[in-house]
Design an enzyme around this catalytic site. Structure first.
Site, PDB file in Angstrom:
ATOM      1  N   LYS A   1       0.702  -1.258   0.115  1.00 46.09           N
ATOM      2  CA  LYS A   1      -0.308  -0.246   0.020  1.00 46.09           C
ATOM      3  C   LYS A   1       0.235   1.111   0.121  1.00 46.09           C
ATOM      4  O   LYS A   1       0.399   1.929  -0.812  1.00 46.09           O
ATOM      5  CB  LYS A   1      -1.289  -0.459   1.356  1.00 46.09           C
TER       6      LYS A   1
ATOM      7  N   GLU B   1      10.645  -5.043   4.114  1.00 45.58           N
ATOM      8  CA  GLU B   1      10.509  -5.807   3.772  1.00 45.58           C
ATOM      9  C   GLU B   1      10.442  -5.956   2.762  1.00 45.58           C
ATOM     10  O   GLU B   1      11.181  -7.408   1.631  1.00 45.58           O
ATOM     11  CB  GLU B   1       9.466  -7.104   5.299  1.00 45.58           C
TER      12      GLU B   1
ATOM     13  N   GLY C   1      -4.772  -1.885   4.810  1.00 47.06           N
ATOM     14  CA  GLY C   1      -4.197  -2.771   4.684  1.00 47.06           C
ATOM     15  C   GLY C   1      -4.468  -4.747   4.609  1.00 47.06           C
ATOM     16  O   GLY C   1      -4.956  -5.584   3.650  1.00 47.06           O
ATOM     17  N   ARG C   2      -4.844  -4.240   5.618  1.00 52.27           N
ATOM     18  CA  ARG C   2      -5.266  -5.852   5.907  1.00 52.27           C
ATOM     19  C   ARG C   2      -7.396  -5.898   6.208  1.00 52.27           C
ATOM     20  O   ARG C   2      -7.356  -7.357   6.116  1.00 52.27           O
ATOM     21  CB  ARG C   2      -5.813  -6.161   7.793  1.00 52.27           C
TER      22      ARG C   2
ATOM     23  N   GLU D   1      -4.149  -6.735  14.956  1.00 57.60           N
ATOM     24  CA  GLU D   1      -4.120  -5.120  14.093  1.00 57.60           C
ATOM     25  C   GLU D   1      -4.771  -4.289  14.346  1.00 57.60           C
ATOM     26  O   GLU D   1      -4.562  -3.048  14.426  1.00 57.60           O
ATOM     27  CB  GLU D   1      -3.451  -5.699  13.383  1.00 57.60           C
TER      28      GLU D   1
ATOM     29  N   HIS E   1      -4.251 -32.875  18.028  1.00 62.63           N
ATOM     30  CA  HIS E   1      -2.945 -34.041  17.971  1.00 62.63           C
ATOM     31  C   HIS E   1      -1.604 -33.261  18.705  1.00 62.63           C
ATOM     32  O   HIS E   1      -0.317 -33.780  18.730  1.00 62.63           O
ATOM     33  CB  HIS E   1      -2.443 -34.935  16.953  1.00 62.63           C
TER      34      HIS E   1
ATOM     35  N   LYS F   1       9.158  -0.105  14.447  1.00 61.36           N
ATOM     36  CA  LYS F   1       9.903   0.103  12.704  1.00 61.36           C
ATOM     37  C   LYS F   1      10.841   1.004  12.863  1.00 61.36           C
ATOM     38  O   LYS F   1      11.988   0.825  12.656  1.00 61.36           O
ATOM     39  CB  LYS F   1       9.248   0.290  12.351  1.00 61.36           C
TER      40      LYS F   1
HETATM   41  O1  F6P Z   1       3.450  -2.753   9.469  1.00 62.02           O
HETATM   42  C1  F6P Z   1       2.526  -3.329   9.475  1.00 62.02           C
HETATM   43  C2  F6P Z   1       1.934  -3.169   7.934  1.00 62.02           C
HETATM   44  O2  F6P Z   1       1.535  -0.966   7.990  1.00 62.02           O
HETATM   45  C3  F6P Z   1       0.471  -3.350   8.120  1.00 62.02           C
HETATM   46  O3  F6P Z   1      -0.576  -3.010   8.373  1.00 62.02           O
HETATM   47  C4  F6P Z   1       0.012  -3.249   6.627  1.00 62.02           C
HETATM   48  O4  F6P Z   1      -0.044  -4.675   6.231  1.00 62.02           O
HETATM   49  C5  F6P Z   1       1.636  -4.130   6.295  1.00 62.02           C
HETATM   50  O5  F6P Z   1       2.478  -3.244   7.258  1.00 62.02           O
HETATM   51  C6  F6P Z   1       2.047  -4.278   4.937  1.00 62.02           C
HETATM   52  O6  F6P Z   1       2.112  -2.489   4.618  1.00 62.02           O
HETATM   53  P1  F6P Z   1       2.058  -2.496   3.165  1.00 62.02           P
HETATM   54  O7  F6P Z   1       1.286  -2.527   2.164  1.00 62.02           O
HETATM   55  O8  F6P Z   1       2.679  -1.046   3.144  1.00 62.02           O
HETATM   56  O9  F6P Z   1       3.200  -2.564   2.191  1.00 62.02           O
END
Ligand code: F6P
Length: 542
Positions: free
Chosen positions: A205, A211, A266-267, A352, A383, A505
């Site tokens: 987003k 990452e 995002g979620r 979240e 199990h 972060k």
């Molecule tokens: O770090 C949390 C977050 O901001 C989530 O809310 C989001 O889904 C995820 O990181 C990924 O964010 P982006 O889509 O901006 O890479």
């Protein structure tokens, strides 16, 4: 610090008193004495959006539900719901609407309809070109590997859905999900793909997430190392973001950028272009069916009375255990391998969204909010950790999810699967009394009796899907999205922001610099963090 309580709501106080009255009553007795029609099962079974839930094995009476529904009324759940659907700024800390429901609305007067329809058409056109083989890689070969690079909401939803709908997916296209900044995640995928036949979808987003950007850069370098000419990378990289300028700056061609918008959290974003990997896997028609299922649940949530409203009831029952019984966690147990990733998807959705202490009015809560959400498919969980659910001293409420007909050809397995699902809820509810345990132990082994007693009275809901289809899956996901909103409304918190991930972060960037800098001042951090950094620096030198 201002603390606020929910005791001022009349139904909250009434529920507190009601809890004291029924806390020691037993489900097994309620079922045994339930001789009049309609039965407890009938009274507590609710249908909506194509799904059916049996709430009867919960520690609730008709009176409990009446009081919980009053709580929803008094807390303004319907108002919050309507504000969300209307596109009001329900995420005030980021000054945004939360309009994931607009992504699945079919109405031409739905908010942002034209934008949504245009982006969906672009997605469908692209997905169908990839699926048909019309879109090729730089050597003219068709795409057989799709790599989704994203994390959190840009990973968990698409990953869960692509896995769940594998039975309707394109047989010649494999989809991989890379999220972790641990290079092992990407390395595992690189070992299995061929650059000439691979399409990367970089989903973020913000398009700034550490990452995702790290993995995207490494994947791009890999393509070049493998012989893909720079100018041909456009055939292998597309981007999805609410920050299209940044996608272009990364080097993705403008026409290969798919947009989402700041009013999609995002979620809550798998319904948008974030779901491009889903659409490529299952096709545009199945993606539409997924949206239609979510829309079925949206309509049910808006139209059903609160007392017969699935998201409302799931939300209220969660609150009953969290705030009155003091349960720390709740378990999601899908008896479906296809729903393998549902628990991890729900972890982000629930925790979240509702793992917060600041209320909308800026005061702090003096009550519990989000429970720890966890889970694993059945029967595997039986199990592993079900021992604790049956005989541990802690009560963990459970959502069992049963798919009544299999989506695969090994139909003879299915009665065994369903039998386990239903029997677990029965055993957890019934337990085994000391007298019953004595019979099982036999006269020679009285010392075994305490080990054979099951306290029982362990609550669960069984949610049923007739079959796992794109439509029923859409409805299932939307059910949990709305459940989260119901709980947020009662706790008076904002479920749509996530400030809690920021501090880690920020400090992560500082620590990363300390790990790689030529020199390190050990007094910069607390002694623990400094020692960890020193150890890693020394290991890197070896
Ligand atoms: O770090 C949390 C977050 O901001 C989530 O809310 C989001 O889904 C995820 O990181 C990924 O964010 P982006 O889509 O901006 O890479």
């Amino acid at each position: 610090m201002t603390l606020k309580t929910l005791n001022s709501l009349p139904s909250w106080s009434a529920l507190t008193a009601h809890y004291e009255r029924i806390r020691d009553e037993r489900l097994r007795d309620w079922f045994a004495s339930d001789t009049e029609a309609p039965s407890r099962a009938e009274r507590f079974t609710v249908e909506g959006g194509g799904l059916v839930a049996d709430f009867s094995k919960n520690r609730v009476t008709d009176e409990t539900l009446r009081l919980l529904v009053s709580l929803a009324d008094e807390a303004g759940v319907a108002k919050r719901r309507d504000a969300m659907f209307a596109g009001e700024v329900v995420n005030p800390t980021e000054n945004r609407a939360a309009l994931h429901t607009a992504l699945r609305s079919t109405r031409a007067d739905a908010p942002f309809h034209a934008q949504v329809a245009a982006e969906r058409a672009k997605m469908a056109d692209f997905a169908e070109r990839v699926r048909s083989g019309a879109w090729t890689g730089y050597t003219g070969k068709r795409i057989r590997h799709v790599v989704n690079i994203g994390i959190g909401g840009s990973d968990l939803g698409p990953k869960m859905v692509v896995h769940a709908l594998a039975h309707v997916a394109h047989p010649d296209i494999s989809t991989y999900f890379v999220s972790n900044v641990d290079g092992a995640d990407l390395a595992r995928v690189l070992a299995r793909i061929d650059p000439e036949e691979t399409l990367a979808i970089v989903v973020s987003k913000t398009f700034t997430t550490l990452e995702t950007m790290t993995n995207a850069h490494s994947l791009r370098d890999w393509f070049v190392q493998q012989g893909c000419p720079q100018e041909a990378l456009a055939k292998h990289f597309v981007g999805v973001s609410a920050n299209p300028a940044e996608v272009v700056r990364f080097g993705i061609a403008q026409e290969n950028v798919f947009e989402m918008w700041d009013w999609v959290g995002g979620r809550y974003s798998l319904w948008s272009a974030v779901g491009l990997s889903i659409m490529i896997a299952v096709g545009a028609a199945n993606f539409d069916a997924l949206l239609a299922g979510a829309h079925d649940m949206d309509r049910h949530f808006r139209e059903a009375p609160l007392a017969r409203n699935l998201p409302v009831l799931f939300g209220l029952i969660g609150i009953w255990y969290r705030n009155f019984f003091g349960s720390q966690s709740y378990l999601v147990a899908p008896y479906s391998e296809a729903l393998h990733f549902l628990p991890s998807y729900l972890q982000q959705l629930e925790m979240e969204s509702n793992g917060k202490s600041a209320r909308l009015d800026g005061a702090y809560v003096d009550y519990a909010t989000s429970a720890v959400t966890w889970g694993e498919p059945g029967t595997n969980g039986q199990h592993a950790f079900f021992q604790m659910l049956h005989q541990g001293p802690t009560i963990v409420p459970i959502d069992f999810i049963a798919v009544l007909t299999p989506e695969h050809a090994l139909v003879s397995h299915h009665p065994k699967l369903l039998a386990n699902c239903f029997a677990q809820s029965e055993a957890l509810m019934l337990g085994r009394t000391e007298e019953e345990a004595r019979k099982v132990a036999g006269p020679d082994k009285p010392e075994l009796v305490p080990h054979l007693v099951f306290p029982g009275n362990r609550p669960s809901t069984t949610l049923m899907l007739d079959a796992l289809t794109p439509r029923s899956l859409g409805s299932l996901i939307a059910l949990y999205e709305h459940k989260v909103l119901v709980q947020a409304a009662i706790w008076d918190i904002n479920p749509f922001d996530q400030w809690g991930v920021e501090l880690g972060k920020i400090l992560g960037k500082v620590v990363e610099a300390d790990l790689t800098a030529a020199t390190f001042d050990p007094h910069k951090h607390d002694s623990s963090t400094s020692a960890l950094i020193e150890r890693a620096r020394n290991a890197a030198k070896r």
